[in-house]
Design an enzyme around this catalytic site. Structure first.
Site, PDB file in Angstrom:
ATOM      1  N   HIS A  96       0.282 -12.333  40.932  1.00  0.00           N
ATOM      2  CA  HIS A  96       1.203 -12.411  39.783  1.00  0.00           C
ATOM      3  C   HIS A  96       2.444 -13.205  40.185  1.00  0.00           C
ATOM      4  O   HIS A  96       2.894 -13.116  41.342  1.00  0.00           O
ATOM      5  CB  HIS A  96       1.590 -11.003  39.330  1.00  0.00           C
ATOM      6  CG  HIS A  96       2.303 -11.010  38.014  1.00  0.00           C
ATOM      7  ND1 HIS A  96       3.639 -11.321  37.924  1.00  0.00           N
ATOM      8  CD2 HIS A  96       1.861 -10.795  36.753  1.00  0.00           C
ATOM      9  CE1 HIS A  96       3.993 -11.285  36.641  1.00  0.00           C
ATOM     10  NE2 HIS A  96       2.929 -10.961  35.909  1.00  0.00           N
ATOM     11  N   GLU A 145      -1.062 -17.927  33.586  1.00  0.00           N
ATOM     12  CA  GLU A 145       0.246 -17.413  33.209  1.00  0.00           C
ATOM     13  C   GLU A 145       1.321 -18.449  33.507  1.00  0.00           C
ATOM     14  O   GLU A 145       1.874 -18.475  34.624  1.00  0.00           O
ATOM     15  CB  GLU A 145       0.545 -16.128  33.983  1.00  0.00           C
ATOM     16  CG  GLU A 145      -0.432 -15.006  33.687  1.00  0.00           C
ATOM     17  CD  GLU A 145       0.288 -13.668  33.670  1.00  0.00           C
ATOM     18  OE1 GLU A 145       0.170 -12.959  32.675  1.00  0.00           O
ATOM     19  OE2 GLU A 145       1.003 -13.372  34.641  1.00  0.00           O
TER      20      GLU A 145
END
Ligand code: PGA
Length: 220
Positions: A96, A145
């Site tokens: 992430h 993302e």
């Protein structure tokens, strides 16, 4: 894909256990008719109690961790090895942007994390900021993302997200999900054209009502 749409809630370092428990109850009630898979990633210490609750109540929610260690089980104070959470969850977010940025995780570290995740029998959800970011071998699920879209309220356009997802898919056999300011209003647009296989939600997963609205929007 039977998981479609794969909907992932990344709760990050938020919620007490009481809040988490209420969230599971509320989302669980609204998850029963969902056609795909809902994966909830709570803070690590809540995985065990969350699993118990989900099992006891027969809820259609699957669990994921927000991270795993780059090390296997052993003398690594403060770490949680992938092999320790097997049985508590099925998925693990790896790479992430908040890990890459705040904790300086580099490609080498992330490769080790994916390797350990796979060796433990968990499915990595590997986050990349763009279509040029390397994807470790064996990764099934890739989350596109774009950094500018994370937590900003400014999502990528569905067209660009679909374009990036197509490039990632053309480079390997991947399920591709999109994350970055997803909400109930824009969720459906990302899944049109059947290129993007699911969504990863941060901010709008925190309030159960907002997350339930996303579930409803993409169940139609
Ligand atoms: P956001 O977060 O939905 O708040 O943009 C997404 C993420 O961090 O994965």
């Amino acid at each position: 894909m039977s998981d479609f749409p794969l909907l992932v809630a990344n709760l990050k370092a938020n919620k007490s256990w009481d809040e988490m428990s209420a969230w599971i109850e509320e989302v669980g009630k609204n998850a029963q008719g969902y056609p795909g898979t809902i994966v909830v990633c709570p803070t690590l210490p809540f995985l065990s109690a969350a699993k118990q609750k989900i099992d006891q109540e027969g809820l259609k929610i699957t669990l994921g961790s927000q991270d795993v260690s780059a090390f296997e089980a052993g003398p690594y104070t403060g770490e949680v090895a992938a092999s320790q959470i097997v049985g508590l969850c099925e998925y693990a977010i790896v790479g992430h942007s908040e890990r890459r940025g705040n904790f300086k995780e580099d490609e080498d570290t992330l490769e080790k994390k994916v390797k350990n995740t796979l060796a433990a029998g968990l499915k990595p959800i590997y986050c990349v900021p763009d279509e040029n970011s390397p994807i470790p071998e064996g990764t099934g699920i890739v989350a596109f993302e774009p950094i500018a879209a994370i937590g900003t309220g400014e999502p990528d356009s569905p067209q660009n997200a679909q374009r990036v997802a197509s490039v990632i898919k053309s480079n390997g056999q991947h399920t591709v999900i999109y994350g970055g300011s997803v909400n109930a209003q824009n969720a459906r647009a990302f899944l049109k054209e059947d290129i993007i296989d699911g969504l990863l939600v941060g901010t709008d997963s925190l309030e159960s009502a907002k997350f339930i609205a996303i579930i409803e929007a993409i169940s139609l």
